[in-house]
Design an enzyme around this catalytic site. Structure first.
Site, short mmCIF file in Angstrom:
data_model
loop_
_atom_site.label_atom_id
_atom_site.label_comp_id
_atom_site.label_asym_id
_atom_site.label_seq_id
_atom_site.Cartn_x
_atom_site.Cartn_y
_atom_site.Cartn_z
N TYR A 18 -10.58 -5.30 -8.39
CA TYR A 18 -10.82 -5.40 -6.91
C TYR A 18 -12.00 -4.87 -6.24
O TYR A 18 -12.23 -5.11 -5.09
CB TYR A 18 -9.59 -4.69 -6.26
CG TYR A 18 -8.28 -5.26 -6.66
CD1 TYR A 18 -7.58 -6.62 -5.93
CD2 TYR A 18 -7.32 -4.77 -7.54
CE1 TYR A 18 -6.67 -7.02 -6.22
CE2 TYR A 18 -6.24 -5.27 -7.85
CZ TYR A 18 -5.73 -6.42 -7.01
OH TYR A 18 -4.57 -6.93 -7.41
N HIS A 23 -11.78 -7.21 0.41
CA HIS A 23 -10.77 -6.43 0.91
C HIS A 23 -10.86 -4.84 0.92
O HIS A 23 -10.54 -4.01 1.36
CB HIS A 23 -9.52 -6.84 0.17
CG HIS A 23 -8.15 -6.65 0.92
ND1 HIS A 23 -8.10 -6.73 2.27
CD2 HIS A 23 -6.89 -6.52 0.59
CE1 HIS A 23 -6.89 -6.72 2.99
NE2 HIS A 23 -5.87 -6.72 1.79
N PHE A 69 -2.21 0.34 -3.53
CA PHE A 69 -2.98 -0.84 -2.98
C PHE A 69 -2.75 -0.71 -1.48
O PHE A 69 -2.21 0.27 -0.92
CB PHE A 69 -1.95 -1.82 -3.55
CG PHE A 69 -2.01 -2.22 -5.04
CD1 PHE A 69 -2.89 -3.17 -5.29
CD2 PHE A 69 -1.32 -1.51 -5.98
CE1 PHE A 69 -3.26 -3.56 -6.58
CE2 PHE A 69 -1.84 -1.97 -7.23
CZ PHE A 69 -2.49 -3.02 -7.62
N ASN A 71 -1.45 -2.38 1.05
CA ASN A 71 -0.48 -2.34 1.92
C ASN A 71 0.42 -1.15 1.67
O ASN A 71 1.44 -0.88 2.27
CB ASN A 71 0.55 -3.55 1.42
CG ASN A 71 1.06 -3.49 0.30
OD1 ASN A 71 0.60 -2.83 -0.68
ND2 ASN A 71 1.78 -4.64 -0.03
N ASP A 96 -11.75 -4.27 6.00
CA ASP A 96 -12.28 -5.39 6.26
C ASP A 96 -11.45 -6.13 7.61
O ASP A 96 -10.27 -5.71 8.04
CB ASP A 96 -11.67 -6.29 5.26
CG ASP A 96 -10.34 -6.35 4.58
OD1 ASP A 96 -9.78 -5.29 4.72
OD2 ASP A 96 -9.62 -7.54 4.51
N ASN A 117 -2.33 -5.40 6.48
CA ASN A 117 -1.45 -4.38 6.00
C ASN A 117 -1.50 -3.23 5.85
O ASN A 117 -0.52 -2.15 5.88
CB ASN A 117 -0.83 -5.13 4.64
CG ASN A 117 -0.28 -6.51 4.81
OD1 ASN A 117 0.57 -6.77 6.02
ND2 ASN A 117 -0.30 -7.52 4.10
#
Length: 191
Positions: A18, A23, A69, A71, A96, A117
């Site tokens: 990631y 993100h 993560f 969220n 973002d 989120n």
């Protein structure tokens, strides 16, 4: 007050797969700040986050990257606020933003989560949305691409050429926010 403590959190997802995605631009910005202060990331002993304790713009500042993560960002953020005794008003969440063009910046205090989120998780865990947000534009997905897929992809080759400059500019905006306050910084950096 010079004794104020700030918590600057770069939102994103953990792990190398990631690291370069849209993100994770919040984490890219705090990495830029970390490079400026010459700090090395350390695993926090209580919160699920990596931190650097430093000074920015004359203030004691904790740079942080949750190791959860997106969220689930709220738990680590709430834990760091408690541990370092930082008021939510001195929290800066860097994230973002789909609704503004690539590299456009919008700094604000408070407001809704706008479907993000990570922000929703922070509001739920901290109990308020009254904190600073540094919104880094990633633009809307092309065509009918799912926004969730779009933000989990890397920046385009054209965007990657400009990204180092834009990360640097966003780090400047955060330093300005701490030194000069929100209104002055908005006048200089909001686009």
């Amino acid at each position: 007050m010079a004794d104020d403590v700030w918590l600057v959190v770069g939102l994103g997802n953990p792990g190398p797969s990631y690291a370069k995605t849209r993100h994770n631009v919040g984490q890219m910005v705090v990495d830029e700040l970390a490079g400026r202060v010459g700090g090395g990331w350390k695993q926090h002993k209580q919160a699920k986050a990596e931190v650097i304790e430093t000074r920015l713009s004359g203030y004691r500042t904790i740079l942080a990257k949750p190791r959860s993560f997106m969220n689930e960002s709220g738990g680590p953020v709430a834990g760091l606020l408690r541990f370092y005794k930082v008021e939510p008003a001195n929290l800066v969440a860097v994230h973002d933003e789909l609704d503004i063009d690539f590299a456009a910046l919008r700094l604000k205090f408070g407001g809704g989560d706008n479907g993000h989120n990570g922000l929703r998780s922070i509001r739920k865990s901290v109990g308020t949305g009254d904190y600073h947000r540094v919104r880094f534009g990633v633009g809307r997905p092309p065509g009918r691409q799912n926004p969730a897929d779009f933000v989990l992809n890397e920046f385009s080759s054209t965007e990657r050429k400009d990204l180092p400059f834009e990360l640097d500019r966003t780090a400047d905006a955060i330093e300005s926010l701490l030194a000069d306050g929100l209104e002055v910084t908005q006048g200089k950096y909001n686009s």
